[in-house]
Design a protein around this motif. Structure first.
Motif, short mmCIF file in Angstrom:
data_model
loop_
_atom_site.label_atom_id
_atom_site.label_comp_id
_atom_site.label_asym_id
_atom_site.label_seq_id
_atom_site.Cartn_x
_atom_site.Cartn_y
_atom_site.Cartn_z
N VAL A 156 58.13 36.22 56.25
CA VAL A 156 59.11 35.63 57.16
C VAL A 156 59.38 34.52 56.82
CG1 VAL A 156 59.20 34.68 59.55
CG2 VAL A 156 57.55 36.73 58.92
N GLY A 157 60.88 34.35 56.72
CA GLY A 157 61.62 32.94 56.15
C GLY A 157 61.51 31.83 57.32
N ASN A 158 62.15 30.64 56.94
CA ASN A 158 61.85 29.60 57.56
C ASN A 158 62.81 29.62 59.15
OD1 ASN A 158 60.54 28.11 55.85
ND2 ASN A 158 62.24 27.07 54.74
N ILE A 159 64.04 30.12 58.86
CA ILE A 159 64.86 30.19 60.33
C ILE A 159 64.11 31.23 61.06
CG2 ILE A 159 67.12 31.06 61.25
CD1 ILE A 159 68.19 29.79 58.53
N ASP A 160 63.69 32.51 60.60
CA ASP A 160 63.10 33.43 61.26
C ASP A 160 61.70 32.89 61.96
OD1 ASP A 160 62.21 36.03 62.16
OD2 ASP A 160 61.91 36.71 60.25
N ARG A 161 61.04 32.17 61.17
CA ARG A 161 59.68 31.42 61.57
C ARG A 161 59.91 30.52 62.75
NH1 ARG A 161 55.92 27.50 58.31
NH2 ARG A 161 54.07 27.68 59.37
N VAL A 162 61.00 29.70 62.91
CA VAL A 162 61.23 28.89 63.87
C VAL A 162 61.45 29.47 65.10
CG1 VAL A 162 62.72 26.97 64.69
CG2 VAL A 162 61.83 26.90 62.38
N ILE A 163 62.34 30.65 65.03
CA ILE A 163 62.67 31.38 66.30
C ILE A 163 61.55 31.89 66.67
CG2 ILE A 163 64.12 33.47 66.88
CD1 ILE A 163 66.20 32.61 64.57
N ARG A 164 60.73 32.84 65.99
CA ARG A 164 59.52 33.27 66.52
C ARG A 164 58.53 32.45 67.04
NH1 ARG A 164 57.94 38.37 63.88
NH2 ARG A 164 59.66 38.92 62.37
N ILE A 165 58.40 31.29 66.48
CA ILE A 165 57.34 30.19 67.10
C ILE A 165 58.00 29.82 68.62
CG2 ILE A 165 56.65 27.89 67.04
CD1 ILE A 165 56.06 28.54 64.00
N TRP A 200 53.58 39.76 81.54
CA TRP A 200 54.15 40.38 80.28
C TRP A 200 54.49 39.34 79.36
CZ3 TRP A 200 58.83 39.39 78.52
CH2 TRP A 200 59.85 38.85 79.61
N GLY A 201 54.53 38.09 79.74
CA GLY A 201 54.99 36.88 78.90
C GLY A 201 53.80 36.72 77.88
N TRP A 202 52.60 37.19 78.11
CA TRP A 202 51.74 37.18 77.12
C TRP A 202 51.81 37.95 75.86
CZ3 TRP A 202 48.54 33.16 77.21
CH2 TRP A 202 48.31 32.34 78.46
N ILE A 203 52.94 38.53 75.81
CA ILE A 203 53.17 39.23 74.46
C ILE A 203 53.87 38.13 73.57
CG2 ILE A 203 55.54 40.08 75.15
CD1 ILE A 203 53.30 42.22 73.47
N GLY A 204 54.21 37.26 74.09
CA GLY A 204 54.51 35.99 72.93
C GLY A 204 53.34 35.48 72.21
N VAL A 205 52.16 36.09 72.36
CA VAL A 205 51.29 35.83 71.51
C VAL A 205 51.65 36.22 70.12
CG1 VAL A 205 48.89 35.95 70.71
CG2 VAL A 205 49.43 35.46 72.95
N VAL A 206 52.39 37.48 69.95
CA VAL A 206 52.49 38.28 68.84
C VAL A 206 53.66 37.41 68.17
CG1 VAL A 206 53.54 40.44 67.83
CG2 VAL A 206 51.89 40.39 69.83
N PRO A 207 54.92 37.16 68.57
CA PRO A 207 55.73 36.19 67.66
C PRO A 207 55.20 34.91 67.24
CG PRO A 207 56.87 36.50 69.79
CD PRO A 207 55.44 37.34 69.67
N LEU A 208 54.35 34.31 68.16
CA LEU A 208 53.82 33.03 67.92
C LEU A 208 53.02 33.10 66.34
CD1 LEU A 208 53.43 29.90 68.48
CD2 LEU A 208 51.52 30.80 70.14
N GLY A 236 54.88 33.83 63.38
CA GLY A 236 55.48 32.68 62.93
C GLY A 236 54.60 31.72 62.20
N ILE A 237 53.67 31.80 62.92
CA ILE A 237 52.39 30.66 62.29
C ILE A 237 52.06 31.10 60.70
CG2 ILE A 237 50.25 29.80 62.57
CD1 ILE A 237 50.77 29.46 65.77
N PHE A 238 51.94 32.47 60.69
CA PHE A 238 51.24 32.93 59.59
C PHE A 238 52.34 33.45 58.38
CE2 PHE A 238 47.59 33.60 62.55
CZ PHE A 238 46.67 32.61 61.90
N ARG A 239 53.45 33.33 59.02
CA ARG A 239 54.55 33.75 58.19
C ARG A 239 54.58 35.14 57.60
NH1 ARG A 239 57.27 29.21 54.69
NH2 ARG A 239 58.59 31.03 54.78
#
Length: 62
Positions: A5-14, A32-40, A43-46
């Motif tokens: 996961v690159g830098n721009i992709d990482r920022v968007i995911r977080i 259903w907003g708890w699905i946000g844990v996945v992109p977070l 993004g953190i672990f790249r």
């Protein structure tokens, strides 16, 4: 586990993950907003396991 996961992709995911979790906490979008844990976390672990079967990598070339 190699980063895919690159830098721009990482920022968007977080940001997307934090917005979804924040919406779930405030009750604005429901549970259903708890699905946000996945992109977070991706993004953190790249690292995104969904990229593996497609051999995608948004990291900059070295």
């Amino acid at each position: 586990m190699q980063a895919n996961v690159g830098n721009i992709d990482r920022v968007i995911r977080i940001l997307a993950g934090l917005l979804l979790i924040g919406g779930a906490l405030t009750g604005a979008i429901g549970a259903w907003g708890w699905i946000g844990v996945v992109p977070l976390l991706t993004g953190i672990f790249r690292f995104c396991p969904a990229y593996l079967p497609f051999h995608w990598n948004t990291c900059e070339k070295k």
